[in-house]
Design a protein around this motif. Sequence first.
Motif, PDB file in Angstrom:
ATOM      1  N   GLU A  29       0.938  -1.093   0.158  1.00  0.00           N
ATOM      2  CA  GLU A  29       0.068   0.003   0.001  1.00  0.00           C
ATOM      3  C   GLU A  29       0.826   1.199  -0.058  1.00  0.00           C
ATOM      4  OE1 GLU A  29      -3.767   2.024  -0.070  1.00  0.00           O
ATOM      5  OE2 GLU A  29      -3.068  -0.055  -0.387  1.00  0.00           O
ATOM      6  N   HIS A  30       0.926   1.971  -1.219  1.00  0.00           N
ATOM      7  CA  HIS A  30       1.832   3.065  -1.419  1.00  0.00           C
ATOM      8  C   HIS A  30       1.143   4.270  -0.764  1.00  0.00           C
ATOM      9  CE1 HIS A  30       3.830   6.392  -3.295  1.00  0.00           C
ATOM     10  NE2 HIS A  30       4.850   5.421  -3.744  1.00  0.00           N
ATOM     11  N   PRO A  31       1.804   5.219   0.034  1.00  0.00           N
ATOM     12  CA  PRO A  31       1.008   6.354   0.451  1.00  0.00           C
ATOM     13  C   PRO A  31       0.338   7.216  -0.475  1.00  0.00           C
ATOM     14  CG  PRO A  31       3.458   6.655   0.735  1.00  0.00           C
ATOM     15  CD  PRO A  31       3.219   5.265   0.284  1.00  0.00           C
ATOM     16  N   TRP A  32       0.530   7.037  -1.656  1.00  0.00           N
ATOM     17  CA  TRP A  32      -0.128   7.950  -2.847  1.00  0.00           C
ATOM     18  C   TRP A  32      -1.038   7.341  -3.566  1.00  0.00           C
ATOM     19  CZ3 TRP A  32       4.865  10.523  -5.008  1.00  0.00           C
ATOM     20  CH2 TRP A  32       5.489  11.402  -4.184  1.00  0.00           C
ATOM     21  N   LEU A  64      -1.582  13.630 -14.707  1.00  0.00           N
ATOM     22  CA  LEU A  64      -0.562  12.767 -15.274  1.00  0.00           C
ATOM     23  C   LEU A  64      -0.701  11.462 -15.124  1.00  0.00           C
ATOM     24  CD1 LEU A  64       2.518  14.635 -13.759  1.00  0.00           C
ATOM     25  CD2 LEU A  64       2.044  14.805 -16.056  1.00  0.00           C
ATOM     26  N   ASP A  65      -0.219  10.639 -16.142  1.00  0.00           N
ATOM     27  CA  ASP A  65      -0.405   9.270 -15.931  1.00  0.00           C
ATOM     28  C   ASP A  65       0.964   8.641 -15.231  1.00  0.00           C
ATOM     29  OD1 ASP A  65      -0.888   6.369 -16.207  1.00  0.00           O
ATOM     30  OD2 ASP A  65      -0.393   6.491 -18.372  1.00  0.00           O
ATOM     31  N   VAL A  66       0.926   8.370 -13.875  1.00  0.00           N
ATOM     32  CA  VAL A  66       2.233   7.930 -13.310  1.00  0.00           C
ATOM     33  C   VAL A  66       1.978   6.529 -12.988  1.00  0.00           C
ATOM     34  CG1 VAL A  66       2.144  10.306 -12.437  1.00  0.00           C
ATOM     35  CG2 VAL A  66       0.879   8.512 -11.085  1.00  0.00           C
ATOM     36  N   THR A  67       3.202   6.067 -12.356  1.00  0.00           N
ATOM     37  CA  THR A  67       3.404   4.704 -11.929  1.00  0.00           C
ATOM     38  C   THR A  67       4.208   4.878 -10.449  1.00  0.00           C
ATOM     39  OG1 THR A  67       3.852   3.704 -13.985  1.00  0.00           O
ATOM     40  CG2 THR A  67       4.654   2.593 -12.046  1.00  0.00           C
ATOM     41  N   LEU A  68       3.353   4.177  -9.575  1.00  0.00           N
ATOM     42  CA  LEU A  68       3.828   4.297  -8.111  1.00  0.00           C
ATOM     43  C   LEU A  68       5.224   3.462  -7.992  1.00  0.00           C
ATOM     44  CD1 LEU A  68       0.743   4.480  -6.130  1.00  0.00           C
ATOM     45  CD2 LEU A  68       1.917   6.439  -6.878  1.00  0.00           C
TER      46      LEU A  68
END
Length: 322
Positions: free
Chosen positions: A256-259, A274-278
């Motif tokens: 579980e990423h904080p973002w 934006l299309d982002v990768t955590l």
Amino acid sequence: MTWTLPEPMLAASVPAPALLPGWAAEPKWDGWRALVSVEAGRVVLRSRRGANLVASFPEIKSGSRQLPDATALDGELIVWESGRLAFERLQGRLQRRGAGAAHLAAEWPAHFVAYDLLRLAGTNTTAWPYRQRRAALEDLFTEHKLTTPWALCPSTTEADTVNEWLSWTAVGLEGIVFKRLDGRYEPSVRGWRKYKVRETQEAIVGAVTGPLTAPRSLLLGRYDTSGQLQYTGRTTTLPHAAGHALAGLLAPATSEHPWTGWTFSAGWGSRETLDVTLVEPDLVGEVGVDVARDSVGRWRHPVRWHRPRTDLSPADIPHTAT
């Protein structure tokens, strides 16, 4: 015939704040570039891109009564908050009109910092050398006893004063603008010079745009005092070599990423996402930043990636305010 405001004169970036002989220096403000013209009761307040801002800034329109007719100024719209320039308060003014604009003008009044004189009581001054325009601008403030919302931008030919101004970054001063003393005002020409203060800081990589094998940009964060990773800004587009070099240092988020569930805008004040990768927030990087911040301390402009700091852990990075 109605006089038309010229396009604003522009500045080219320089790498050092050297005050050369024959040049003057002015502070570079963290605000909105604007040109104002008053003629026969008509007020035009124009942005650098040509938008008329007068309906959004009623305090500037009412303050125009202090100016002599057929006069035009070049300058910067700024707002102060808690002893610091607050660019985001300006951003909130653009879409407001009427009662909404009047309410914000009372709550967060804007000032117009005048740094050039384009017209004076019907006389076009753009062909005058800077030293003459500057003297006339100072006389305008003195003779007409201009007060809020008008402010006169400082100007100097002393290097010691420039060095003092460079220490004002805590209040949001962005840098220095240099103007030739014998230079005329040339619309759309980059005849001025500007130096923007930059500093080196560290941040944690929390996400990327583009593929992990060659990321195009990095989204950065810092932990706050409650232990939450807060987004603080993103980098400019990475050079290909830098992106490929990071591939082995980044891992996709596996827990579980904080973002998780967050969205990120393509630019400060932009609605495009934006299309982002955590990624796992393990990598610390060194970046070059300017002094422009929003009210919670995020970098308002994309920062320059310098290098990974594999010698540092996220725990070594200073916390942001909660």
